[in-house]
Design a protein around this motif. Structure first.
Motif, PDB file in Angstrom:
ATOM      1  N   VAL A 260     -35.431  41.823 -31.374  1.00 29.64           N
ATOM      2  CA  VAL A 260     -33.973  41.852 -31.336  1.00 29.64           C
ATOM      3  C   VAL A 260     -33.509  41.836 -32.789  1.00 29.64           C
ATOM      4  CG1 VAL A 260     -31.913  40.608 -30.650  1.00 29.64           C
ATOM      5  CG2 VAL A 260     -33.874  40.679 -29.133  1.00 29.64           C
ATOM      6  N   PRO A 261     -32.755  42.841 -33.181  1.00 33.03           N
ATOM      7  CA  PRO A 261     -32.390  42.945 -34.589  1.00 33.03           C
ATOM      8  C   PRO A 261     -31.530  41.762 -35.028  1.00 33.03           C
ATOM      9  CG  PRO A 261     -31.750  44.909 -33.362  1.00 33.03           C
ATOM     10  CD  PRO A 261     -32.216  43.922 -32.368  1.00 33.03           C
ATOM     11  N   PRO A 262     -31.806  41.198 -36.194  1.00 32.12           N
ATOM     12  CA  PRO A 262     -30.996  40.089 -36.677  1.00 32.12           C
ATOM     13  C   PRO A 262     -29.628  40.565 -37.148  1.00 32.12           C
ATOM     14  CG  PRO A 262     -32.675  40.662 -38.293  1.00 32.12           C
ATOM     15  CD  PRO A 262     -32.890  41.552 -37.111  1.00 32.12           C
ATOM     16  N   ALA A 263     -28.627  39.705 -36.940  1.00 29.03           N
ATOM     17  CA  ALA A 263     -27.309  40.019 -37.476  1.00 29.03           C
ATOM     18  C   ALA A 263     -27.321  39.766 -38.972  1.00 29.03           C
ATOM     19  CB  ALA A 263     -26.252  39.161 -36.798  1.00 29.03           C
ATOM     20  N   ARG A 264     -28.064  38.762 -39.367  1.00 30.85           N
ATOM     21  CA  ARG A 264     -28.230  38.431 -40.787  1.00 30.85           C
ATOM     22  C   ARG A 264     -29.583  37.774 -40.942  1.00 30.85           C
ATOM     23  NH1 ARG A 264     -23.105  36.764 -41.059  1.00 30.85           N
ATOM     24  NH2 ARG A 264     -23.699  34.655 -40.485  1.00 30.85           N
ATOM     25  N   GLY A 265     -30.038  37.720 -42.165  1.00 28.30           N
ATOM     26  CA  GLY A 265     -31.302  37.058 -42.421  1.00 28.30           C
ATOM     27  C   GLY A 265     -32.460  37.994 -42.227  1.00 28.30           C
ATOM     28  N   SER A 266     -33.659  37.488 -42.417  1.00 31.29           N
ATOM     29  CA  SER A 266     -34.803  38.389 -42.319  1.00 31.29           C
ATOM     30  C   SER A 266     -36.039  37.640 -41.859  1.00 31.29           C
ATOM     31  CB  SER A 266     -35.055  39.063 -43.660  1.00 31.29           C
ATOM     32  OG  SER A 266     -34.917  38.122 -44.695  1.00 31.29           O
ATOM     33  N   ILE A 267     -36.968  38.414 -41.368  1.00 29.56           N
ATOM     34  CA  ILE A 267     -38.233  37.884 -40.878  1.00 29.56           C
ATOM     35  C   ILE A 267     -39.343  38.664 -41.549  1.00 29.56           C
ATOM     36  CG2 ILE A 267     -39.633  37.414 -38.847  1.00 29.56           C
ATOM     37  CD1 ILE A 267     -36.487  38.492 -37.773  1.00 29.56           C
ATOM     38  N   PHE A 268     -40.309  37.935 -42.079  1.00 26.51           N
ATOM     39  CA  PHE A 268     -41.486  38.576 -42.636  1.00 26.51           C
ATOM     40  C   PHE A 268     -42.678  38.109 -41.813  1.00 26.51           C
ATOM     41  CE2 PHE A 268     -38.388  37.936 -45.919  1.00 26.51           C
ATOM     42  CZ  PHE A 268     -38.320  39.154 -46.571  1.00 26.51           C
ATOM     43  N   SER A 269     -43.574  39.022 -41.552  1.00 29.58           N
ATOM     44  CA  SER A 269     -44.691  38.624 -40.703  1.00 29.58           C
ATOM     45  C   SER A 269     -45.939  39.411 -41.045  1.00 29.58           C
ATOM     46  CB  SER A 269     -44.326  38.837 -39.242  1.00 29.58           C
ATOM     47  OG  SER A 269     -45.478  38.783 -38.450  1.00 29.58           O
ATOM     48  N   LEU A 270     -47.052  38.800 -40.691  1.00 24.77           N
ATOM     49  CA  LEU A 270     -48.340  39.442 -40.864  1.00 24.77           C
ATOM     50  C   LEU A 270     -48.557  40.286 -39.611  1.00 24.77           C
ATOM     51  CD1 LEU A 270     -50.589  39.096 -43.008  1.00 24.77           C
ATOM     52  CD2 LEU A 270     -51.653  37.469 -41.473  1.00 24.77           C
ATOM     53  N   GLY A 271     -48.342  41.544 -39.697  1.00 23.17           N
ATOM     54  CA  GLY A 271     -48.440  42.385 -38.503  1.00 23.17           C
ATOM     55  C   GLY A 271     -47.274  42.124 -37.578  1.00 23.17           C
ATOM     56  N   ASN A 272     -47.216  42.884 -36.528  1.00 23.95           N
ATOM     57  CA  ASN A 272     -46.128  42.696 -35.573  1.00 23.95           C
ATOM     58  C   ASN A 272     -46.437  41.529 -34.647  1.00 23.95           C
ATOM     59  OD1 ASN A 272     -44.237  44.616 -36.232  1.00 23.95           O
ATOM     60  ND2 ASN A 272     -45.204  46.215 -35.011  1.00 23.95           N
ATOM     61  N   PRO A 273     -45.594  40.510 -34.594  1.00 20.07           N
ATOM     62  CA  PRO A 273     -45.832  39.442 -33.622  1.00 20.07           C
ATOM     63  C   PRO A 273     -45.753  40.002 -32.210  1.00 20.07           C
ATOM     64  CG  PRO A 273     -44.148  38.816 -35.210  1.00 20.07           C
ATOM     65  CD  PRO A 273     -44.404  40.268 -35.400  1.00 20.07           C
ATOM     66  N   THR A 274     -46.606  39.491 -31.345  1.00 20.34           N
ATOM     67  CA  THR A 274     -46.605  39.977 -29.972  1.00 20.34           C
ATOM     68  C   THR A 274     -45.984  38.939 -29.063  1.00 20.34           C
ATOM     69  OG1 THR A 274     -48.684  41.018 -30.506  1.00 20.34           O
ATOM     70  CG2 THR A 274     -48.046  40.989 -28.199  1.00 20.34           C
ATOM     71  N   LEU A 275     -45.020  39.345 -28.328  1.00 20.93           N
ATOM     72  CA  LEU A 275     -44.420  38.481 -27.336  1.00 20.93           C
ATOM     73  C   LEU A 275     -45.238  38.654 -26.066  1.00 20.93           C
ATOM     74  CD1 LEU A 275     -41.828  36.778 -27.465  1.00 20.93           C
ATOM     75  CD2 LEU A 275     -40.642  38.668 -26.433  1.00 20.93           C
ATOM     76  N   LEU A 276     -45.585  37.557 -25.459  1.00 22.02           N
ATOM     77  CA  LEU A 276     -46.382  37.666 -24.239  1.00 22.02           C
ATOM     78  C   LEU A 276     -45.472  38.145 -23.122  1.00 22.02           C
ATOM     79  CD1 LEU A 276     -49.268  37.207 -23.353  1.00 22.02           C
ATOM     80  CD2 LEU A 276     -48.573  35.032 -22.459  1.00 22.02           C
ATOM     81  N   GLY A 277     -45.032  39.384 -23.235  1.00 21.93           N
ATOM     82  CA  GLY A 277     -44.061  39.875 -22.275  1.00 21.93           C
ATOM     83  C   GLY A 277     -44.434  41.261 -21.816  1.00 21.93           C
ATOM     84  N   VAL A 278     -45.716  41.493 -21.705  1.00 26.09           N
ATOM     85  CA  VAL A 278     -46.176  42.819 -21.319  1.00 26.09           C
ATOM     86  C   VAL A 278     -45.678  43.165 -19.916  1.00 26.09           C
ATOM     87  CG1 VAL A 278     -48.344  42.057 -20.333  1.00 26.09           C
ATOM     88  CG2 VAL A 278     -48.201  44.304 -21.344  1.00 26.09           C
ATOM     89  N   GLY A 279     -45.281  42.156 -19.177  1.00 29.26           N
ATOM     90  CA  GLY A 279     -44.782  42.361 -17.821  1.00 29.26           C
ATOM     91  C   GLY A 279     -43.688  43.403 -17.752  1.00 29.26           C
ATOM     92  N   ALA A 280     -42.905  43.498 -18.811  1.00 26.72           N
ATOM     93  CA  ALA A 280     -41.800  44.439 -18.795  1.00 26.72           C
ATOM     94  C   ALA A 280     -42.271  45.879 -18.695  1.00 26.72           C
ATOM     95  CB  ALA A 280     -40.960  44.258 -20.048  1.00 26.72           C
ATOM     96  N   ALA A 281     -43.493  46.144 -19.130  1.00 30.43           N
ATOM     97  CA  ALA A 281     -43.973  47.524 -19.105  1.00 30.43           C
ATOM     98  C   ALA A 281     -44.680  47.850 -17.797  1.00 30.43           C
ATOM     99  CB  ALA A 281     -44.918  47.766 -20.274  1.00 30.43           C
ATOM    100  N   LEU A 282     -44.954  46.826 -17.011  1.00 32.80           N
ATOM    101  CA  LEU A 282     -45.727  47.069 -15.794  1.00 32.80           C
ATOM    102  C   LEU A 282     -44.817  47.543 -14.660  1.00 32.80           C
ATOM    103  CD1 LEU A 282     -48.095  43.995 -15.921  1.00 32.80           C
ATOM    104  CD2 LEU A 282     -48.278  46.189 -17.072  1.00 32.80           C
ATOM    105  N   MET A 283     -45.418  48.203 -13.696  1.00 31.82           N
ATOM    106  CA  MET A 283     -44.630  48.748 -12.589  1.00 31.82           C
ATOM    107  C   MET A 283     -45.153  48.199 -11.272  1.00 31.82           C
ATOM    108  SD  MET A 283     -44.136  52.611 -13.863  1.00 31.82           S
ATOM    109  CE  MET A 283     -43.790  52.897 -15.600  1.00 31.82           C
TER     110      MET A 283
END
Lengths: 343, 303
Positions: free
Chosen positions: A174-197
Motif C-alpha cells: 500500500v503506497p505511503p502517503a508520506r515517509g519511506s520504507i527500505f527493505s532487503l528484498g520485497n517483504p512477503t505478506l503471508l497473503g497468497v490466499g488472494a491469488a488462489l481460486m
C-alpha cells in the motif's frame, strides 16, 4: 485471519471505522503514551525522523504524559532498559527500515457518516449532509522503526488500530502517503490466499500460488511435493476444488504455499490462529525456522500466547501510532494492563 | 484528483534513513520502476500471467454442471438471440448477403472487445486483495484479463466457423487472415484495458459508464449493418464511423470469413490502408495504454 481471506478489504474497512469516526466512548482524550520509541531510542535502534522534516506529526506523542506508565513502573526512564534487554541475535544488519510512515485512505462517504460528530465537536467546516465528499482516513500516523536480521516482531493493538495497514504498508503493497520504507528484498505478506481460486483444485492452486509468490514454473514443480506434504492434506482432496475444503484445510494449504518460499522478510497476519493443534505447532516451528534462517518475521495477532511463543520483540500500535517498542514481556505486560488491552 | 500524479519513491525519505539503508544494501519499496526494468519484470512473470488467465478461464464455468461446455454454448445462445432479433423481428430487405453469418462474426468479434474493456477496467479493483498481498507488476492483471478473453474468443471462433459453414460458405485460405486481424485487435484491446484499469482505480464511477460506452460502440461499429451502405451520404460522419477501430477490425474479420462480402460492390473493401489502420490502432493503443498504466504503478493498492 484477515490477510488470508481473499478479501482483506473487510479488515481495512474496520480500520476506517475505528480510525476515522472515532466515536468509541473514551477515545477522545489523548491516551497516555508510555514513550515515543522513536525519539528516545538509541540510534542503533530506530531511525529518527530528521529534525528538518516538514511534517510535525510525530511530535505530539513525544512528550505525552506517562502518568499511567509511571504508575505501572514502566516509566520512560525504564524504557531504555527495556530496549537493551530485548533478547535477540546480533543487531548488526537491519532488514527493514521504516521511516516516518504515513498511510491515508480516501473514502467516499455520504452525509452524516462523512460529517459525523467529529466536525461538530471540533468546529471544522460545516458540511452539507447530502454532499458526497472524500474523507481522508489516516490509518498509520508517522511510524518509524528498524527491524533486524533474526527479529521476530509481534504487532499488537486493538481492532482498527492500524496493524494490518501497517503491515501492508511496510510490505510495500500500500503506497505511503508520506515517509519511506527500505527493505532487503520485497517483504512477503503471508497473503497468497488472494491469488488462489476457490473453483480450482488444490493442485492448480499450489501452482498458481507459487507463481504468484514469484517462483518460476520449475521451482513450483520442485516444491510441489513438499508443499503438499507440509499442508498435511489428504491426496484425494488435492483434486477437489478449494471451495469444498473446510476453513482449516484451506488455511493450511495457504500457509504451506506461502511458507514454502524462504522469505527474507515475512509478514503474517493472524495466520497462526488457524488449523488444528497439530498444524499450529508445525507452523510455529516453520516460523522459527524462517526466523533462524536469518530472516525477519512480523506477526500480527490478537492471540498473545502466539506472540509470546514466537516473537522476541513487540510493537504496540494504537490509533495508527507506535506506543511502545521493546521486548516481548514488557510490551505485552503494558499492553495487557492498559485499558486498550485485549478484548 | 490530485493523486493521479505518479509518486516517486523518495517522498519524504529522511536522509539519515536513506543513508543507513544504502549502507546495508536495503532498497526503497514502492514507487515505480523504470520502464525497462518493469518490462523485464513483467516478462519474468509471464508464467503467472498465463496461469492466472487460464485459471480464471477455467474457474468461471467450473461450478456449472455443463462446465466448459458453456464456453461454446454461451456464444451459440448469443448468436441465436441476435439472429432472432435482427433477422426475424427487425427484418428488412437491404441486408448484406448471408446475414446470419454476417451478424455472428460481428457480434462475436465485438464481444471480445467489450469483455476486455469492462473486465479490464475492473481487473485491478476486483483483484485488490491480490494487489495488497503480493508483489508483482500490476500490468499482469489487465494483461491476464485480455488473455482470458482471448481464450474465450478462440472458442467463439470455432463456433463462428461452424455457423459460417452451415450457412453455405466453404472454408478457404483467406480464413487465415483472421489470425493477424485478431492479433492486432488483441493489442488494441490490451491498450484499452490498460487505460480503463488505471482510470477506474482513480475513479470507480467509470465502471458505471462502461456499459453505455460499450452499447454506443455496438450500434456505431456496424455490427448489424454495413457502415458504408448506411452512411454513404453522410460525409464526414460516415468517414469517421468507417475509421472507428472496431469497424476496421470487424471488417477485416468479415472480409476474411465471408466470401460473398468481398469487394467494394459487395460491401467490404479491404486495402493496404485498412491493414495499416488496424496495425496503427493496435500498436499505438497498446504502447500508450501500457505507459499510462505503468506511470501509476506505485499508486495501485491505495484506494
Amino acid at each position: 485471519m484477515t490477510e488470508q481471506t481473499p478479501f482483506p478489504r473487510g479488515s481495512v474497512a474496520t480500520g476506517y471505522n475505528g480510525e476515522g469516526v472515532e466515536n468509541a466512548p473514551g477515545q477522545d482524550a489523548p491516551k497516555p503514551t508510555l514513550a515515543d520509541p522513536v525519539g528516545s531510542a538509541p540510534a542503533a535502534w530506530a531511525t529518527e525522523p530528521e529534525p528538518e522534516q516538514p511534517e510535525p506529526a510525530p511530535a505530539p506523542v513525544k512528550k505525552a504524559p506517562a502518568k499511567k506508565a509511571a504508575k505501572k513502573g514502566v516509566g520512560p526512564s525504564g524504557l531504555k532498559k527495556i530496549k537493551t534487554r530485548v533478547p535477540a541475535g546480533p543487531r548488526e544488519r537491519p532488514t527493514v527500515i521504516v521511516d516516518n510512515l504515513h498511510i491515508t485512505y480516501k473514502v467516499w462517504a455520504t452525509g452524516k457518516a462523512a460529517s459525523g460528530r467529529n466536525s461538530e465537536k471540533k468546529g471544522l467546516l460545516a458540511r452539507t449532509p447530502a454532499l458526497r465528499r472524500a474523507r481522508e482516513v489516516h490509518a498509520v500516523r508517522g511510524i518509524s522503526f528498524t527491524a533486524y536480521e533474526g527479529d521476530a516482531i509481534g504487532v499488537v493493538g486493538t481492532n482498527g488500530s492500524g496493524k494490518s495497514t501497517l503491515l501492508q504498508g511496510v510490505a510495500g503493497l500500500v503506497p505511503p502517503a508520506r515517509g519511506s520504507i527500505f527493505s532487503l528484498g520485497n517483504p512477503t505478506l503471508l497473503g497468497v490466499g488472494a491469488a488462489l481460486m476457490n473453483e480450482l483444485s488444490g493442485e492448480r492452486n499450489v501452482i498458481l500460488g507459487g507463481l504468484a509468490l514469484g517462483l518460476s514454473m520449475e521451482e513450483v514443480r520442485a516444491k510441489y511435493d513438499s508443499i503438499v506434504e507440509f499442508s498435511g492434506l489428504e491426496p484425494e482432496f488435492l483434486d477437489l476444488p478449494m471451495r469444498t475444503y473446510s476453513q482449516g484445510m484451506a488455511a493450511r494449504l495457504r500457509f504451506s504455499i506461502a511458507a514454502s518460499v524462504s522469505h527474507q522478510v515475512l509478514m503474517i497476519d493472524e495466520a497462526l490462529s488457524v488449523g488444528d493443534r497439530q498444524f499450529q505447532q508445525r507452523s510455529e516451528a516453520r516460523i522459527r525456522e524462517l526466523r533462524e534462517s536469518a530472516g525477519t518475521v512480523f506477526l500480527v495477532s490478537h492471540a498473545l500466547p502466539a506472540i509470546t511463543k514466537t516473537c522476541n520483540r513487540v510493537l504496540w500500535i494504537h490509533k495508527g501510532k507506535l506506543i511502545m517498542d521493546g521486548g516481548v514481556d514488557e510490551v505485552i505486560q503494558a499492553y495487557t494492563d492498559s485499558e486498550n488491552g485485549p478484548e | 484528483m490530485t493523486s493521479i500524479l505518479p509518486i516517486r519513491p523518495e517522498t519524504g525519505a529522511s536522509q539519515r534513513a536513506a543513508a543507513r539503508a544504502a549502507q546495508y544494501g536495503l532498497v526503497q519499496l514502492g514507487g515505480r520502476p523504470p520502464l525497462g526494468a518493469y518490462l523485464k519484470e513483467l516478462w519474468s512473470r509471464r508464467h503467472l500471467t498465463w496461469e492466472f488467465a487460464k485459471s480464471r478461464f477455467r474457474a468461471q464455468n467450473e461450478a456449472n454442471r455443463l462446465g466448459m461446455g458453456w464456453v461454446i454454448l454461451n456464444p451459440l445462445i448469443q448468436a441465436a438471440v441476435y439472429g432472432l432479433v435482427f433477422s426475424v423481428i427487425m427484418s428488412n430487405d437491404s441486408r448484406p448477403d448471408n446475414y446470419p453469418a454476417f451478424l455472428v462474426v460481428g457480434v462475436f468479434t465485438f464481444t471480445f472487445f467489450s469483455g476486455c474493456f469492462s473486465d479490464g477496467a475492473k481487473s485491478l479493483i476486483s483483484n485488490r486483495g491480490m494487489v495488497r498481498a503480493l508483489h508483482f507488476p500490476r500490468a499482469v492483471l489487465p494483461l491476464a484479463t485480455v488473455i482470458q478473453k482471448a481464450l474465450e474468443l478462440c472458442a467463439m471462433v470455432l463456433v463462428m466457423m461452424v455457423i459460417v459453414m452451415l450457412t453455405g460458405e466453404a472454408p478457404d485460405i483467406d480464413w487465415l487472415m483472421i489470425v493477424p486481424a485478431y492479433a492486432l485487435m488483441a493489442l488494441f484491446c490490451a491498450g484499452v484495458a490498460f487505460l480503463a484499469a488505471r482510470l477506474t482505480v482513480h475513479m470507480r464511477d467509470i465502471t458505471q459508464l462502461i456499459p453505455f460506452v460499450t452499447r454506443l460502440f455496438f450500434y456505431l461499429s456496424g455490427i448489424f449493418y454495413i457502415i458504408g451502405d448506411r452512411f454513404q451520404d453522410e460525409g464526414i460522419l460516415g468517414t469517421l464511423l468507417e475509421l472507428n477501430p472496431l469497424n476496421v477490425y470487424i471488417s477485416l474479420i468479415r472480409y476474411a470469413m465471408l466470401d460473398g462480402l468481398r469487394g467494394a460492390e459487395n460491401g467490404i473493401e479491404i486495402t493496404a490502408a485498412t491493414w495499416a489502420l488496424a496495425g496503427g490502432y493496435g500498436v499505438v493503443l497498446f504502447v500508450v495504454g501500457f505507459i499510462f498504466f505503468w506511470r501509476a504503478e506505485g499508486l495501485y493498492g491505495r484506494d
